[in-house]
Design an enzyme around this catalytic site. Structure first.
Site, mmCIF file in Angstrom:
data_model
loop_
_atom_site.group_PDB
_atom_site.id
_atom_site.type_symbol
_atom_site.label_atom_id
_atom_site.label_comp_id
_atom_site.label_asym_id
_atom_site.label_seq_id
_atom_site.Cartn_x
_atom_site.Cartn_y
_atom_site.Cartn_z
ATOM 1 C CG HIS A 226 -1.419 1.409 1.538
ATOM 2 N ND1 HIS A 226 -0.907 2.189 2.556
ATOM 3 C CD2 HIS A 226 -2.369 2.159 0.941
ATOM 4 C CE1 HIS A 226 -1.534 3.353 2.570
ATOM 5 N NE2 HIS A 226 -2.418 3.363 1.594
ATOM 6 N N GLY B 110 -19.326 8.494 -0.286
ATOM 7 C CA GLY B 110 -18.313 8.593 -1.336
ATOM 8 C C GLY B 110 -18.486 7.519 -2.403
ATOM 9 C CB ILE C 224 -19.430 2.295 -3.132
ATOM 10 C CG1 ILE C 224 -19.274 1.162 -2.106
ATOM 11 C CG2 ILE C 224 -19.904 1.777 -4.473
ATOM 12 C CD1 ILE C 224 -19.032 1.624 -0.698
ATOM 13 C CD GLU C 225 -17.586 -0.604 -7.553
ATOM 14 O OE1 GLU C 225 -16.545 -1.286 -7.497
ATOM 15 O OE2 GLU C 225 -18.710 -1.071 -7.297
ATOM 16 C CB SER C 226 -13.029 5.263 -5.356
ATOM 17 O OG SER C 226 -13.164 5.541 -6.729
#
Length: 402
Positions: A204, A361, A363-365
Site C-alpha cells: 500500500h 463517497g 463506493i468502488e473507489s
C-alpha cells in the site's frame, strides 16, 4: 487503502483513492486507501467534532461525473490548469499533480510488466465543485488478484467544523472561527496491490497534499497546507531479505532529506496500522507521516516526490523473486487469513475508508483497497515456531529490519 473520501487531514492510509465525492473530503484520494487515498479524522479531536463533521459533510454530497477522456490537468486556470497560460504552472498544486500523475503512470507500467498480460481498466471522473480523478484497477491478472492505483485532484468547501477537525494539530489555534464554509484543495495518489502468490506481499502507498484556501485575513480560517502519506508492506510470509530491501529503500528516500525521518516515520507506521481488537499490526510496516508543514514547503514537495518515485524500486524486485514460487493449499489459506486482517483494519480503523462510507463517497473507489478473496477461521492459532507464527509474532512485536 481507502479512497480519498476520507478526511482532509490525514488522508492516510491506507486508504486512499480518488478524492471523495463528498465536498468536504478530498479523501477519495484514499488518497485522499486504497490503503489509502483520503480525508481522515484528526485523531486528536474529540468524537463530538467528528460526528459534527460527518453530519455536515453528509449534507454536502457532490456526486462525480464520468468522463470519456483523460484531461491534461484537473487544475483550475489560476492554479496552472490551462496550457495556454503560464500563470500558476510552477505552483505547488501544479507540480504535485504532475508528480502524482507521473507516479501513477510509472507504477501502472511496472505492474503490467510484472503481470505479463493483465491491463488496467481506467475510469476518469470530474466533480461539479472542481477537479476530478483517474481510477485504474487491474483485476484477476496472472500475478495480481487486484491492483488499484488512483489519483485525485479536488476542490471543495468545508464547513467550519470540518476545518477544525482537518487542520494540522500544530497549526495556530485562533478559536474565532469564521461561520462561512472554508474552501479547500486536496490532491493525492493512493494504491493497494494484492498479488495472488502467498509468498508475494501486498503493498500500500499513499501520498497527498492539502490546502485550505480561505483569504489571508479570514478570522479563524487562515491559509494552511500540509503533506501526508507513506508506503507499507503486508506479507503473509517473511523473507528477511525482502523486508530489509523494502525498508532500506524507504530509509534511503528519507535520509536524503533528514536522518530523523526514517526512525520517526517507521514508528508512526507501526503505530498507525495497528488492529486494536487483535493487538497486532496489519503488516511489517514501512513509513507513514501526516500533517507535515513544519519544514520548508519545497523540501516536503521534493520528499513526497522521492517517496512516490521509490515505490517501484522498493517493491517490484520482491515481486519478481516471489511471484512464481510454488505454494501449497496451506500457504494460500494463511494468506487468506492475513487478508482477513487487512479487511478488518480497513473497514474498522482506516480513516479514509470509514469516512468515505459515512459520507456517501464513490463506493468502488472506497472498497478498491480490499482483496477479491479473504478468509476467517474460528480461533485460528498458528503452531509456535512455524513460518506462519513468525509472521504473526512480527506483527505483534514490530522489529527493526535494518
Amino acid at each position: 487503502m481507502a479512497t480519498m473520501t476520507t478526511m482532509i487531514s490525514s488522508l492516510p492510509s491506507t486508504s486512499a483513492f480518488q478524492l471523495p465525492t463528498s465536498t468536504p473530503s478530498p479523501t477519495t484520494l484514499a488518497l485522499i486507501n486504497p490503503t489509502s487515498t483520503t480525508i481522515s479524522y484528526n485523531r486528536r479531536k474529540p468524537n463530538k467534532t467528528k460526528n459534527l463533521l460527518i453530519r455536515a459533510s453528509s449534507r454536502m454530497i457532490e456526486k462525480e461525473t464520468a468522463e470519456t477522456h483523460r484531461p491534461d490537468t484537473f487544475l483550475r486556470e489560476s492554479d496552472g490548469g490551462s496550457s495556454n497560460q503560464d500563470v500558476g504552472t510552477n505552483s505547488v498544486r501544479a507540480r504535485f499533480e504532475k508528480m502524482i500523475r507521473e507516479a501513477q503512470d510509472s507504477v501502472c507500467a511496472a505492474i503490467e510488466a510484472a503481470d505479463g498480460g493483465g491491463k488496467f481498466k481506467e475510469d476518469v471522473w470530474s466533480r461539479p465543485g472542481g477537479g476530478g480523478g483517474i481510477s485504474r484497477v487491474l483485476q484477476d491478472g496472472a500475478v495480481w488478484e487486484k491492483a488499484g492505483v488512483n489519483v485525485s485532484v479536488v476542490y471543495g468547501v468545508m464547513p467550519p467544523e470540518a476545518y477544525r477537525a482537518a487542520k494540522p494539530a500544530n497549526s495556530a489555534e485562533n478559536g474565532n472561527f469564521k461561520p462561512e464554509p472554508v474552501p479547500f484543495f486536496a490532491a493525492g495518489i493512493s494504491s493497494v496491490l494484492h498479488p495472488k502468490n502467498p509468498f508475494a506481499p501486498t503493498l500500500h502507498f499513499n501520498y497527498r497534499y492539502f490546502e485550505t484556501d480561505a483569504p489571508k485575513d479570514a478570522p479563524g480560517a487562515p491559509r494552511q497546507w500540509w503533506f501526508g502519506g507513506g508506503t507499507d508492506l503486508t506479507p503473509a510470509y517473511i523473507f528477511e531479505e525482502d523486508v530489509r530491501h523494502f525498508h532500506s529503500v524507504q530509509k534511503a528516500a528519507c535520509d536524503k532529506f533528514d536522518p530523523s525521518f526514517y526512525p520517526r516515520f517507521k514508528k508512526w507506521c507501526d503505530d498507525y496500522f495497528y488492529i486494536k481488537h487483535r493487538d497486532e499490526r496489519r503488516g511489517l510496516g514501512g513509513i507513514f507521516f501526516d500533517d507535515l508543514n513544519d519544514y520548508d514547503q519545497e523540501m516536503l514537495l521534493s520528499f513526497a516526490t522521492e517517496c512516490a518515485n521509490s515505490v517501484v524500486d522498493a517493491y517490484i524486485p520482491i515481486i519478481e523473486r516471489r511471484k512464481d514460487l510454488p505454494f501449497t493449499d496451506q500457504n494460500k489459506a494463511w494468506q487468506q487469513l492475513r487478508r482477513g486482517r487487512y479487511v478488518e483494519f480497513n473497514l474498522v480503523y482506516d480513516r479514509g475508508t470509514t469516512f468515505g462510507l459515512k459520507t456517501g463517497g464513490r463506493i468502488e473507489s472506497i472498497l478498491v483497497s480490499l482483496p477479491l478473496t479473504a478468509r476467517w477461521e474460528y480461533d485460528h492459532k498458528p503452531e509456535e515456531g512455524s513460518e506462519e507464527w513468525k509472521l504473526l509474532d512480527a506483527c505483534i512485536n514490530p522489529k527493526e529490519w535494518i
